[in-house]
Design a protein around this motif. Structure first.
Motif: not given
Length: 499
Positions: A30-35
């Motif tokens: 989620v963090r990678w896709r959100f960034d």
């Protein structure tokens, strides 16, 4: 003693670790896709802002007719950025990145020249220099008019400026490689904190679910373990109360079936021990009484007294022989010598040996067997064991059938089977007792349990012998008023085919 780290703890740890791995993987993903997506969102939003700015720049160009008003007055560019930023905010796009912060001094340096981060110290009372422009302005030939931000690369966004249908310039903006400071970074940090908080709550929830699942799934196993421990201690009445229809429910049902079988076998063993001791005690008691009478001179030693002793010894010997053969059958050691034989001939031979005793008791014999030898009547069997079956059946008739009765013996073919039907007259057997006639040491009511009755092992031994021949034996009520024993034995097809 229960293990310190049992299957419940192992299942909990496995589920909990799996939940942690899944939560961490989801958090990282989620963090990678959100960034990545949020940076794309920022770039797309700034492209929209640049379109709004292009309208204002085109309007300013229309008013002045050329770009000299910006070349000579750099502050006009930042006033234009501030005005268009306010218009973008009013339209709902935001515009904080299109204008410099208020209170900054415009810095006079050559347009298009590289800008360094090192600036000379400010004089007392001097305002700080104006920041870099976030947007590049180029003329129609792409000569830099204003541009001191990051160098334009191949991924820069370009927007064409028009006047009277002609290209008069370009707006360009380098793509964002990181989220800008301010509200965007605050929003990103807030979302990331929320993501990790949700991941932590998910781990806690997973721990709770793992505990419930471990206890719920293994509760039937614990009940089966406790029941197995009780059954190992001799309590065969132990049962497992499981109502599920899954594999655990099937295992519990099999366990309960096993416990019921063991309980029944235990009762049968106890009953068998008691019955055998009783059967052995009776002839022994008679022998002891007869011998004591002979020793005391109460009864003279005559041929009659010796015959009485011999009869009791024969009864005891028959009981022991039957028990021995049944014990051999239980362990699969009962010997059989199979050979092709004519069933009708074997039955006739056995019946003829009992004919004098039947006549002595007044029992009429009706024998119905096929005439003459035929391969169709052949079976694969042990002659001695089959005669033993017939002897036991005929012995039962002599013992239990009332004098003046009837015995009917019939041998006939029924498809691929050879059948033996042995029927006698009254007294009969109750329907409820018929299925138990082949149980060891089972006796029915007094009409077939008189003093001259056997030990109740003959029919059980008959069932064992018939089963070893691949046949079946069944007890039914006879039309003559007594008992009907129906035996089926398979025909020897290999020899019958040669006929």
């Amino acid at each position: 003693m229960r293990p310190s780290f049992g299957i419940t703890s192992k299942l909990f740890v496995a589920l909990f670790m799996l939940s942690i791995v899944v939560a961490l993987a989801m958090g990282v993903a989620v963090r990678w896709r959100f960034d990545a997506n949020f940076l794309d969102y920022v770039n797309a939003r700034e492209a929209e802002r640049m379109a709004v700015l292009a309208q204002g720049v085109e309007t300013a160009y229309t008013q002045h007719g050329n770009w000299d008003f910006l070349r000579e007055d750099r502050a006009a560019w930042f006033r234009l950025l501030r005005r268009e930023g306010a218009r973008a905010r009013a339209s709902g796009m935001g515009g904080e990145h299109l204008e410099p912060p208020a209170g900054r001094r415009f810095e006079p340096f050559p347009l298009g020249a590289p800008r360094t981060d090192s600036q000379p110290p400010l004089a007392p009372g001097e305002a700080p220099p104006m920041p870099r422009s976030p947007v590049w302005l180029l003329d129609a030939q792409r000569n830099v008019i204003i541009g001191d931000g990051p160098p334009l690369g191949p991924n820069a966004r370009w927007h064409e400026l028009h006047h009277n249908g002609q290209t008069v310039g370009w707006l360009a903006m380098p793509p964002r490689v990181r989220v800008p400071e301010g509200a965007d970074q605050a929003f990103q940090a807030q979302q990331l904190r929320a993501t990790w908080i949700i991941a932590g709550l998910s781990v806690l929830l997973a721990a709770l679910v793992a505990v419930l699942l471990a206890r719920g799934l293994l509760a039937p196993m614990r009940r089966m373990t406790d029941a197995a421990r009780r059954m190992a201690d001799g309590d065969y009445a132990a049962r497992v109360d499981v109502h599920s229809r899954d594999e655990l429910g099937g295992l519990a049902a099999d366990f309960n079936h096993l416990a019921a079988s063991l309980e029944a076998n235990q009762k049968m063993r106890r009953q068998l021990t008691a019955d055998i001791s009783h059967e052995l005690r009776t002839p022994l008691a008679v022998l002891r009484g007869e011998l004591e009478a002979l020793e005391d001179g109460v009864r003279p030693l005559t041929a009659t007294s010796l015959a009485s002793l011999q009869a009791e010894v024969s009864t005891l010997s028959k009981l022991i022989d039957d028990l021995y053969e049944l014990s051999l059958a239980d362990v699969g050691a009962l010997a059989f010598h199979m050979e092709p034989l004519d069933l009708a001939d074997a039955v006739c031979s056995a019946v003829q040996g009992f004919t004098p005793r039947l006549m002595e008791k007044g029992i009429a014999l009706q024998l119905d067997v096929p005439a003459g030898p035929s391969y169709a009547h052949l079976i694969n069997g042990d002659p001695q064991r089959l005669r033993q079956v017939m002897h036991n059946l005929l012995e039962n008739t002599l013992r239990y059938t009332d004098a003046g009765g009837t015995l009917r013996v019939r041998v006939h073919q029924d498809g691929d089977w050879q059948r033996i039907d042995v029927q006698d007259s009254a007294p009969g057997v109750l329907e409820a007792a018929l299925p138990r006639l082949f149980d060891r040491l089972f006796r029915v009511d007094a009409s077939r349990s008189r003093a001259q009755g056997g030990a109740g092992l003959g029919l059980s031994l008959c069932q064992t012998i018939v089963a070893a021949h691949g046949g079946t034996i069944e007890a039914k009520s006879s039309p003559l008023g007594g008992l009907w024993i129906a035996i089926r034995l398979p025909v020897l097809h290999s020899l019958a085919a040669r006929d």
